[in-house]
Design a protein around this motif. Structure first.
Motif, PDB file in Angstrom:
ATOM      1  N   MET A   1       0.811  -1.218   0.000  1.00 54.63           N
ATOM      2  CA  MET A   1       0.000   0.000   0.000  1.00 54.63           C
ATOM      3  C   MET A   1       0.844   1.268   0.000  1.00 54.63           C
ATOM      4  SD  MET A   1      -3.165   0.237  -0.045  1.00 54.63           S
ATOM      5  CE  MET A   1      -4.478   0.757   0.999  1.00 54.63           C
ATOM      6  N   GLY A   2       1.981   1.242   0.727  1.00 50.00           N
ATOM      7  CA  GLY A   2       2.812   2.436   0.788  1.00 50.00           C
ATOM      8  C   GLY A   2       2.180   3.499   1.666  1.00 50.00           C
ATOM      9  N   ARG A   3       2.937   4.553   1.908  1.00 53.60           N
ATOM     10  CA  ARG A   3       2.460   5.557   2.863  1.00 53.60           C
ATOM     11  C   ARG A   3       1.471   6.515   2.225  1.00 53.60           C
ATOM     12  NH1 ARG A   3       7.484   9.634   3.160  1.00 53.60           N
ATOM     13  NH2 ARG A   3       8.235   9.330   1.073  1.00 53.60           N
ATOM     14  N   HIS A   4       1.179   6.341   0.979  1.00 55.12           N
ATOM     15  CA  HIS A   4       0.299   7.298   0.299  1.00 55.12           C
ATOM     16  C   HIS A   4      -1.097   6.719   0.060  1.00 55.12           C
ATOM     17  CE1 HIS A   4       3.912   9.664  -0.416  1.00 55.12           C
ATOM     18  NE2 HIS A   4       4.472   8.500  -0.595  1.00 55.12           N
ATOM     19  N   GLY A   5      -1.395   5.542   0.650  1.00 50.84           N
ATOM     20  CA  GLY A   5      -2.655   4.857   0.322  1.00 50.84           C
ATOM     21  C   GLY A   5      -2.529   4.426  -1.127  1.00 50.84           C
ATOM     22  N   THR A   6      -3.422   3.640  -1.666  1.00 52.65           N
ATOM     23  CA  THR A   6      -3.202   3.315  -3.073  1.00 52.65           C
ATOM     24  C   THR A   6      -3.623   4.498  -3.915  1.00 52.65           C
ATOM     25  OG1 THR A   6      -5.268   2.399  -3.808  1.00 52.65           O
ATOM     26  CG2 THR A   6      -3.865   0.924  -2.550  1.00 52.65           C
ATOM     27  N   ILE A   7      -2.940   4.642  -5.025  1.00 55.36           N
ATOM     28  CA  ILE A   7      -3.154   5.797  -5.884  1.00 55.36           C
ATOM     29  C   ILE A   7      -4.541   5.722  -6.521  1.00 55.36           C
ATOM     30  CG2 ILE A   7      -2.325   6.805  -8.055  1.00 55.36           C
ATOM     31  CD1 ILE A   7       0.552   6.107  -6.850  1.00 55.36           C
ATOM     32  N   VAL A   8      -4.949   4.513  -6.901  1.00 53.95           N
ATOM     33  CA  VAL A   8      -6.271   4.329  -7.500  1.00 53.95           C
ATOM     34  C   VAL A   8      -7.365   4.681  -6.485  1.00 53.95           C
ATOM     35  CG1 VAL A   8      -7.849   2.641  -8.507  1.00 53.95           C
ATOM     36  CG2 VAL A   8      -5.452   2.631  -9.173  1.00 53.95           C
ATOM     37  N   ARG A  10      -7.183   6.734  -4.076  1.00 55.82           N
ATOM     38  CA  ARG A  10      -7.182   8.180  -3.891  1.00 55.82           C
ATOM     39  C   ARG A  10      -8.017   8.837  -4.980  1.00 55.82           C
ATOM     40  NH1 ARG A  10      -2.462  11.439  -1.593  1.00 55.82           N
ATOM     41  NH2 ARG A  10      -3.053  13.539  -2.124  1.00 55.82           N
ATOM     42  N   LYS A  11      -7.849   8.324  -6.202  1.00 59.09           N
ATOM     43  CA  LYS A  11      -8.582   8.856  -7.344  1.00 59.09           C
ATOM     44  C   LYS A  11     -10.084   8.631  -7.179  1.00 59.09           C
ATOM     45  CE  LYS A  11      -7.645   9.146 -12.212  1.00 59.09           C
ATOM     46  NZ  LYS A  11      -6.996   8.558 -13.355  1.00 59.09           N
ATOM     47  N   GLU A  12     -10.435   7.408  -6.765  1.00 57.30           N
ATOM     48  CA  GLU A  12     -11.851   7.066  -6.583  1.00 57.30           C
ATOM     49  C   GLU A  12     -12.489   7.955  -5.522  1.00 57.30           C
ATOM     50  OE1 GLU A  12     -11.710   2.926  -5.725  1.00 57.30           O
ATOM     51  OE2 GLU A  12     -11.587   2.352  -7.843  1.00 57.30           O
ATOM     52  N   LYS A  13     -11.727   8.191  -4.442  1.00 59.32           N
ATOM     53  CA  LYS A  13     -12.234   9.009  -3.343  1.00 59.32           C
ATOM     54  C   LYS A  13     -12.510  10.435  -3.836  1.00 59.32           C
ATOM     55  CE  LYS A  13     -11.242   9.584   1.522  1.00 59.32           C
ATOM     56  NZ  LYS A  13     -10.263   9.494   2.576  1.00 59.32           N
ATOM     57  N   GLN A  14     -11.578  10.956  -4.654  1.00 61.95           N
ATOM     58  CA  GLN A  14     -11.768  12.309  -5.188  1.00 61.95           C
ATOM     59  C   GLN A  14     -13.017  12.370  -6.065  1.00 61.95           C
ATOM     60  OE1 GLN A  14      -8.095  13.323  -7.182  1.00 61.95           O
ATOM     61  NE2 GLN A  14      -7.204  14.176  -5.356  1.00 61.95           N
ATOM     62  N   ASP A  15     -13.212  11.344  -6.887  1.00 65.36           N
ATOM     63  CA  ASP A  15     -14.390  11.313  -7.767  1.00 65.36           C
ATOM     64  C   ASP A  15     -15.672  11.312  -6.944  1.00 65.36           C
ATOM     65  OD1 ASP A  15     -12.903  11.373 -10.013  1.00 65.36           O
ATOM     66  OD2 ASP A  15     -13.025   9.245 -10.464  1.00 65.36           O
ATOM     67  N   ALA A  16     -15.668  10.514  -5.876  1.00 67.13           N
ATOM     68  CA  ALA A  16     -16.873  10.380  -5.050  1.00 67.13           C
ATOM     69  C   ALA A  16     -17.237  11.701  -4.384  1.00 67.13           C
ATOM     70  CB  ALA A  16     -16.648   9.303  -3.994  1.00 67.13           C
ATOM     71  N   LYS A  17     -16.228  12.515  -4.107  1.00 69.46           N
ATOM     72  CA  LYS A  17     -16.494  13.762  -3.373  1.00 69.46           C
ATOM     73  C   LYS A  17     -16.466  14.975  -4.298  1.00 69.46           C
ATOM     74  CE  LYS A  17     -15.085  12.256   1.141  1.00 69.46           C
ATOM     75  NZ  LYS A  17     -14.524  12.603   2.405  1.00 69.46           N
ATOM     76  N   ARG A  18     -16.651  14.728  -5.584  1.00 69.75           N
ATOM     77  CA  ARG A  18     -16.424  15.805  -6.563  1.00 69.75           C
ATOM     78  C   ARG A  18     -17.204  17.087  -6.283  1.00 69.75           C
ATOM     79  NH1 ARG A  18     -16.150  13.798 -12.348  1.00 69.75           N
ATOM     80  NH2 ARG A  18     -14.031  13.427 -11.693  1.00 69.75           N
ATOM     81  N   ALA A  53      -8.542  22.126  -9.751  1.00 73.37           N
ATOM     82  CA  ALA A  53      -9.968  22.157 -10.093  1.00 73.37           C
ATOM     83  C   ALA A  53     -10.224  21.468 -11.436  1.00 73.37           C
ATOM     84  CB  ALA A  53     -10.452  23.601 -10.132  1.00 73.37           C
ATOM     85  N   LYS A  54      -9.340  21.735 -12.405  1.00 70.98           N
ATOM     86  CA  LYS A  54      -9.499  21.098 -13.724  1.00 70.98           C
ATOM     87  C   LYS A  54      -9.291  19.590 -13.609  1.00 70.98           C
ATOM     88  CE  LYS A  54      -8.676  24.917 -16.851  1.00 70.98           C
ATOM     89  NZ  LYS A  54      -7.712  25.713 -17.599  1.00 70.98           N
ATOM     90  N   GLY A  55      -8.427  19.191 -12.697  1.00 69.42           N
ATOM     91  CA  GLY A  55      -8.139  17.765 -12.491  1.00 69.42           C
ATOM     92  C   GLY A  55      -9.374  16.981 -12.057  1.00 69.42           C
ATOM     93  N   PHE A 192      -1.615  14.106 -13.659  1.00 67.98           N
ATOM     94  CA  PHE A 192      -1.412  13.925 -12.218  1.00 67.98           C
ATOM     95  C   PHE A 192      -2.698  13.502 -11.521  1.00 67.98           C
ATOM     96  CE2 PHE A 192       1.324  17.814 -13.269  1.00 67.98           C
ATOM     97  CZ  PHE A 192       2.407  17.033 -13.666  1.00 67.98           C
ATOM     98  N   VAL A 193      -2.595  12.530 -10.627  1.00 65.23           N
ATOM     99  CA  VAL A 193      -3.717  12.210  -9.735  1.00 65.23           C
ATOM    100  C   VAL A 193      -3.839  13.361  -8.741  1.00 65.23           C
ATOM    101  CG1 VAL A 193      -4.563  10.642  -7.932  1.00 65.23           C
ATOM    102  CG2 VAL A 193      -3.431   9.719  -9.962  1.00 65.23           C
TER     103      VAL A 193
END
Length: 239
Positions: A1-8, A10-18, A53-55, A192-193
């Motif tokens: 997992m690493g210290r950054h959580g999984t990158i995928v 993180r992306k899903e979480k951002q989408d859910a809270k858009r 924001a564009k991301g 960039f994620v």
């Protein structure tokens, strides 16, 4: 997992809270435009806020409106940046960066979130020394990316560190080199994620008690759901 959580993840979480991220990023853009002018070419903080924001596909209309708001000082809202520090369950270190127009409301909310989840709000500096302020650029792996090439380009542009994780890459820079490295990699077509100056923990702490894990997850969720909160950093090693 690493210290950054999984990158995928993180992306899903951002989408859910858009929708909620739109509110936060609009505020970030407004404040950046108010403090440094409305031309992103001469205002790195504004450019970064617009990129973020564009991301998450925030419509250009929303972005323009937020810039105009900053330019004209419309709505009289006077936002200030405040950093809160505290402890989650089992002494997990937490740093919260907020942009608020009412520090009393935000301070009371912060205290409530920490108290409610087995933690407590501390004094300024109580956990800050456990983190380093660094530029952090996260790129999701795909078959078009050559790891060695990306590493070479990042280090050549001035990055301090390059971490390959299972599902992507984390590039670390000194805060003052962040915009340069980001621009170089952006011009080379990398997506960039996330890309931001962040508080990165020097070491991470595991939680083993299921109750602590539940409380820590809930603390992060409550903090992130608050419109005044821009970023939440912690040293919990998420499994």
């Amino acid at each position: 997992m690493g210290r950054h959580g999984t990158i995928v993840n993180r992306k899903e979480k951002q989408d859910a809270k858009r929708a909620q991220m739109f509110t936060k990023y609009a505020r970030l853009i407004t404040v950046a435009a108010r403090q440094g002018g409305s031309d992103p070419e001469y205002n790195a903080a504004l450019k970064n806020a617009i990129d973020k924001a564009k991301g998450i596909n925030m419509p250009n209309d929303n972005i323009e409106r937020a810039i105009k708001k900053g330019e004209g000082g419309m709505d009289g809202a006077n936002f200030e940046s405040i950093t809160y520090e505290g402890y989650g369950p089992n002494g997990i270190a937490v740093i919260v960066e907020a942009l608020t127009d009412n520090r009393n409301r935000t301070g009371a909310n912060m205290r409530y979130y920490f108290d409610k989840n087995g933690g407590n709000l501390g004094t300024t500096g109580c956990v800050g020394f456990l983190f380093d302020r660094k530029g952090q650029i996260i790129i999701e792996a795909n078959n078009k990316i050559n790891e060695d090439e990306l590493m070479e380009q990042a280090l050549e542009a001035g990055a301090e560190d390059f971490i390959a994780e299972e599902d992507g890459y984390v590039i670390i820079t000194a805060p003052e080199d962040f915009y340069t490295v980001k621009n170089v990699l952006g011009q080379k077509g990398y997506e960039f994620v996330s890309a931001d100056v962040a508080m990165i923990p020097q070491t991470t702490v595991k939680l083993t008690d299921p109750e602590h894990i539940k409380l820590m997850n809930r603390l992060i969720d409550m903090l992130e759901d608050d419109d005044d909160v821009q970023e939440v950093y912690h040293n919990w090693e998420m499994e």
